[in-house]
Design a protein around this motif. Structure first.
Motif, PDB file in Angstrom:
ATOM      1  N   LYS A  11       0.822  -1.219   0.000  1.00 53.96           N
ATOM      2  CA  LYS A  11       0.000   0.000   0.000  1.00 53.96           C
ATOM      3  C   LYS A  11       0.852   1.265   0.000  1.00 53.96           C
ATOM      4  O   LYS A  11       0.689   2.137  -0.853  1.00 53.96           O
ATOM      5  CB  LYS A  11      -0.918   0.031   1.247  1.00 53.96           C
ATOM      6  CG  LYS A  11      -1.971  -1.041   1.286  1.00 53.96           C
ATOM      7  CD  LYS A  11      -2.820  -0.940   2.542  1.00 53.96           C
ATOM      8  CE  LYS A  11      -2.088  -1.288   3.831  1.00 53.96           C
ATOM      9  NZ  LYS A  11      -1.649  -2.682   3.917  1.00 53.96           N
ATOM     10  N   SER A  12       1.743   1.353   0.987  1.00 51.02           N
ATOM     11  CA  SER A  12       2.521   2.596   1.113  1.00 51.02           C
ATOM     12  C   SER A  12       3.450   2.785  -0.080  1.00 51.02           C
ATOM     13  O   SER A  12       3.656   3.913  -0.537  1.00 51.02           O
ATOM     14  CB  SER A  12       3.325   2.589   2.412  1.00 51.02           C
ATOM     15  OG  SER A  12       2.452   2.449   3.508  1.00 51.02           O
ATOM     16  N   THR A  13       4.000   1.698  -0.579  1.00 40.26           N
ATOM     17  CA  THR A  13       4.884   1.782  -1.748  1.00 40.26           C
ATOM     18  C   THR A  13       4.102   2.295  -2.955  1.00 40.26           C
ATOM     19  O   THR A  13       4.568   3.167  -3.693  1.00 40.26           O
ATOM     20  CB  THR A  13       5.496   0.400  -2.042  1.00 40.26           C
ATOM     21  OG1 THR A  13       6.146  -0.063  -0.858  1.00 40.26           O
ATOM     22  CG2 THR A  13       6.497   0.458  -3.171  1.00 40.26           C
ATOM     23  N   PHE A  38      -3.194   7.627   6.721  1.00 39.41           N
ATOM     24  CA  PHE A  38      -4.135   7.130   7.726  1.00 39.41           C
ATOM     25  C   PHE A  38      -3.495   6.089   8.632  1.00 39.41           C
ATOM     26  O   PHE A  38      -4.146   5.581   9.530  1.00 39.41           O
ATOM     27  CB  PHE A  38      -5.360   6.492   7.043  1.00 39.41           C
ATOM     28  CG  PHE A  38      -6.325   7.474   6.448  1.00 39.41           C
ATOM     29  CD1 PHE A  38      -6.107   8.010   5.188  1.00 39.41           C
ATOM     30  CD2 PHE A  38      -7.468   7.850   7.139  1.00 39.41           C
ATOM     31  CE1 PHE A  38      -7.011   8.910   4.634  1.00 39.41           C
ATOM     32  CE2 PHE A  38      -8.384   8.744   6.591  1.00 39.41           C
ATOM     33  CZ  PHE A  38      -8.147   9.268   5.342  1.00 39.41           C
ATOM     34  N   ASP A  39      -2.237   5.750   8.365  1.00 37.35           N
ATOM     35  CA  ASP A  39      -1.622   4.633   9.081  1.00 37.35           C
ATOM     36  C   ASP A  39      -0.653   5.129  10.153  1.00 37.35           C
ATOM     37  O   ASP A  39       0.339   5.778   9.827  1.00 37.35           O
ATOM     38  CB  ASP A  39      -0.867   3.750   8.069  1.00 37.35           C
ATOM     39  CG  ASP A  39      -0.314   2.489   8.715  1.00 37.35           C
ATOM     40  OD1 ASP A  39      -0.469   2.327   9.943  1.00 37.35           O
ATOM     41  OD2 ASP A  39       0.276   1.679   7.983  1.00 37.35           O
ATOM     42  N   PRO A  40      -0.938   4.825  11.434  1.00 40.93           N
ATOM     43  CA  PRO A  40      -0.040   5.264  12.513  1.00 40.93           C
ATOM     44  C   PRO A  40       1.379   4.716  12.379  1.00 40.93           C
ATOM     45  O   PRO A  40       2.286   5.204  13.044  1.00 40.93           O
ATOM     46  CB  PRO A  40      -0.708   4.723  13.775  1.00 40.93           C
ATOM     47  CG  PRO A  40      -2.117   4.473  13.394  1.00 40.93           C
ATOM     48  CD  PRO A  40      -2.122   4.135  11.933  1.00 40.93           C
ATOM     49  N   ALA A  51       2.932   5.287   9.900  1.00 46.39           N
ATOM     50  CA  ALA A  51       3.458   6.514   9.297  1.00 46.39           C
ATOM     51  C   ALA A  51       4.550   6.272   8.246  1.00 46.39           C
ATOM     52  O   ALA A  51       5.429   7.108   8.059  1.00 46.39           O
ATOM     53  CB  ALA A  51       3.962   7.476  10.378  1.00 46.39           C
ATOM     54  N   THR A  52       4.494   5.149   7.556  1.00 47.84           N
ATOM     55  CA  THR A  52       5.481   4.856   6.511  1.00 47.84           C
ATOM     56  C   THR A  52       5.511   5.967   5.462  1.00 47.84           C
ATOM     57  O   THR A  52       6.584   6.431   5.065  1.00 47.84           O
ATOM     58  CB  THR A  52       5.127   3.529   5.798  1.00 47.84           C
ATOM     59  OG1 THR A  52       4.844   2.545   6.783  1.00 47.84           O
ATOM     60  CG2 THR A  52       6.254   3.065   4.895  1.00 47.84           C
ATOM     61  N   LEU A  53       4.327   6.381   5.028  1.00 47.86           N
ATOM     62  CA  LEU A  53       4.275   7.391   3.968  1.00 47.86           C
ATOM     63  C   LEU A  53       4.804   8.737   4.474  1.00 47.86           C
ATOM     64  O   LEU A  53       5.565   9.406   3.778  1.00 47.86           O
ATOM     65  CB  LEU A  53       2.840   7.535   3.443  1.00 47.86           C
ATOM     66  CG  LEU A  53       2.706   8.360   2.170  1.00 47.86           C
ATOM     67  CD1 LEU A  53       3.375   7.674   0.988  1.00 47.86           C
ATOM     68  CD2 LEU A  53       1.240   8.639   1.844  1.00 47.86           C
ATOM     69  N   PHE A  75      -4.857   8.457  -0.506  1.00 44.79           N
ATOM     70  CA  PHE A  75      -4.937   7.984   0.874  1.00 44.79           C
ATOM     71  C   PHE A  75      -4.125   6.708   1.038  1.00 44.79           C
ATOM     72  O   PHE A  75      -4.340   5.735   0.316  1.00 44.79           O
ATOM     73  CB  PHE A  75      -6.381   7.632   1.259  1.00 44.79           C
ATOM     74  CG  PHE A  75      -7.378   8.733   1.019  1.00 44.79           C
ATOM     75  CD1 PHE A  75      -7.069  10.065   1.268  1.00 44.79           C
ATOM     76  CD2 PHE A  75      -8.648   8.429   0.546  1.00 44.79           C
ATOM     77  CE1 PHE A  75      -8.004  11.072   1.055  1.00 44.79           C
ATOM     78  CE2 PHE A  75      -9.591   9.423   0.336  1.00 44.79           C
ATOM     79  CZ  PHE A  75      -9.267  10.750   0.589  1.00 44.79           C
ATOM     80  N   ASP A  76      -3.212   6.710   2.000  1.00 49.07           N
ATOM     81  CA  ASP A  76      -2.517   5.474   2.369  1.00 49.07           C
ATOM     82  C   ASP A  76      -3.216   4.921   3.610  1.00 49.07           C
ATOM     83  O   ASP A  76      -3.332   5.620   4.616  1.00 49.07           O
ATOM     84  CB  ASP A  76      -1.038   5.759   2.663  1.00 49.07           C
ATOM     85  CG  ASP A  76      -0.254   4.471   2.882  1.00 49.07           C
ATOM     86  OD1 ASP A  76      -0.701   3.408   2.419  1.00 49.07           O
ATOM     87  OD2 ASP A  76       0.810   4.529   3.533  1.00 49.07           O
ATOM     88  N   CYS A  77      -3.702   3.694   3.525  1.00 48.50           N
ATOM     89  CA  CYS A  77      -4.568   3.160   4.582  1.00 48.50           C
ATOM     90  C   CYS A  77      -3.818   2.266   5.560  1.00 48.50           C
ATOM     91  O   CYS A  77      -2.817   1.657   5.212  1.00 48.50           O
ATOM     92  CB  CYS A  77      -5.708   2.367   3.951  1.00 48.50           C
ATOM     93  SG  CYS A  77      -6.794   3.412   2.983  1.00 48.50           S
TER      94      CYS A  77
HETATM   95 MG   LIG Z   1       1.800   0.902   4.792  1.00 49.77          MG
END
Ligand SMILES: [Mg+2]
Ligand SMILES: Nc1ncnc2c1ncn2[C@@H]1O[C@H](COP(=O)(O)OP(=O)(O)O)[C@@H](O)[C@H]1O
Length: 434
Positions: free
Chosen positions: A121-123, A144-146, A148-150, A273-275
């Motif tokens: 997802k983040s990639t 949206f992801d704690p 926080a990769t993005l 949106f990154d989930c």
């Molecule tokens: Mg991710």
């Protein structure tokens, strides 16, 4: 015996150490910066025009940005701002270099969602954001992801939790509760609804004073902004459950959608949106705000399995929202939630791997043209190098094997081009701004 106090003390020790390490290792090089792009990349990969045509145009008009020449050679190197100026000012064969944007519409919103961690997802979110920015679009990302990769990949590391999706949700709860109280007071039905009260822990946070723009941070790319996340935002799920309890009629899933509606329609072209790897309050906000749903999945059997249960659970969660119809002012949202497009996207795909090819056939057999035609290939090029995760677009092709770079870039480019085609079609279907 150990209680929450011991855990808190252990954490305090760790935080102290973290602060110390950061201080010791801090240097300006730790700020993520964006490289320049060579005239070869600008002509052939970004504008898709002949290099000699480009050179001719630049020579003919010295007022155009001329980039920088490096000691080693003939190439000129341009910043993204310079590239965007060229894009605005140049026409090639009477063709504008500006990317497609239908008139009278707001920015398109695309969610990259699946509840499997490591699905890519983040990639995908990072690469689509960068590819779109190189394509001339102004992009807003919402993390949206704690985990926080993005956010980290985009150069943000010190984020206060009130400026994350959690802050947006708490602010929305306060605003919606005020609205609902006013509406029920104004009602002439005679039946007085009880006033909903929020605890001072929420009303005193000062969230009502925050402007929409306070949640949006610049990144290392001049045309990409982000609503970042941070590890401390991990309690959003927990807090949101409490918030719902305080006001059960609050349409919690529409908080981010309402937030984005407050942005000027022209401010961005694309919102990505990154989930998080779960179906919960945050991912429901992402999915509900999205016009397009992109579901990345690895090419293994278990990944196929988990993608299958993801869409099942998402379906149930979306169906569940129908009970909110009637609780929001007419015209502010439409239930059931309908996407303008929905695709599955295979990631970490190895074209020479029989199992991967068989899984691709299975995906296509089951989901037909909902499966994106161009999978994202497995590559060593996006493995984390150094402090920040970098996209193939950020990595200078001189820093790695040229063939590896080219191949990875081609794979992400093809997936993005396909995404852009679907984006354009969906954009035309998006309702006009009033
Ligand atoms: Mg991710
Ligand atoms: N196309 C790819 N080729 C190689 N590694 C990849 C690729 N896509 C993702 N990865 C790696 O897989 C891991 C998980 O990817 P990530 O995008 O963070 O997944 P998610 O956001 O779904 O949890 C990361 O280490 C990432 O570098």
């Amino acid at each position: 015996m150990y209680t929450h106090k011991d855990l808190a003390q252990l954490q305090a020790q760790s935080l102290k150490m973290q602060g110390f390490i950061r201080q010791q290792t801090y240097s300006p090089q730790n700020e993520k910066t964006l490289r320049r792009f060579s005239s070869w990349e600008v002509a052939e990969l970004i504008f898709k025009v002949n290099q000699s045509t480009m050179r001719g145009r630049l020579a003919a008009d010295p007022s155009l940005p001329q980039g920088q020449v490096e000691e080693d050679g003939r190439q000129r190197w341009y910043t993204l701002d310079e590239i965007n100026e060229l894009r605005r000012r140049l026409k090639v064969n009477r063709r504008s270099l500006m990317p497609y944007r239908p008139a009278g519409k707001r920015a398109m919103r695309a969610a990259i969602a699946n509840f499997k961690g490591g699905a890519g997802k983040s990639t995908v979110a990072l690469h689509f954001a960068h590819a779109a920015a190189l394509d001339g679009y102004r992009v807003l990302c919402v993390d949206f992801d704690p985990q926080a990769t993005l956010s980290h990949s985009m150069g943000l590391s010190d984020v206060a939790e009130e400026y994350t999706v959690w802050g947006i949700m708490a602010r929305d709860l306060a605003a919606e509760t005020t609205r609902m109280n006013a509406a029920s007071q104004g009602a002439e039905s005679g039946a007085t609804l009880p006033r909903r009260r929020l605890p001072s822990s929420i009303t005193d946070m000062g969230l009502a004073d925050l402007r929409v723009s306070d949640f949006i941070k610049p990144t290392n790319w001049p045309t990409i902004d982000i609503v970042p996340s941070c590890a401390n935002a991990a309690f959003v799920e927990f807090a949101s459950a409490q918030y719902r309890h305080m006001n059960p009629e609050w349409s919690f899933f529409a908080a981010v959608s309402r937030f984005l509606d407050q942005l000027p329609p022209e401010a961005y072209d694309l919102v990505i949106f990154d989930c998080p790897p779960a179906i919960g309050y945050q991912s429901m906000n992402a999915v509900f705000a999205a016009d397009m749903l992109y579901i990345p999945s690895g090419p293994g059997y278990w990944e196929y399995d988990s993608t299958t249960s993801f869409i099942g659970q998402l379906s149930e969660a979306l169906e569940d929202l129908s009970r909110f119809s009637g609780l929001v002012p007419a015209g502010t949202m439409t239930l059931p939630k309908a996407f303008l497009d929905l695709r599955f996207l295979l990631t970490r795909f190895e074209p020479n791997n029989d199992l991967h090819r068989a899984m691709q056939q299975a995906f296509i057999k089951v989901w037909g043209d909902r499966v994106a035609e161009h999978p994202i290939e497995m590559t060593r090029a996006v493995e984390q190098s150094g402090r920040f995760l970098s996209s193939i677009y950020e990595i200078d092709y001189r820093d790695m094997t040229r063939e590896t770079w080219r191949r990875a870039r081609a794979s992400f480019d093809q997936a993005y081009d396909e995404f852009r085609t679907h984006l354009g079609t969906a954009w035309d279907k998006l309702e006009d701004e009033a």
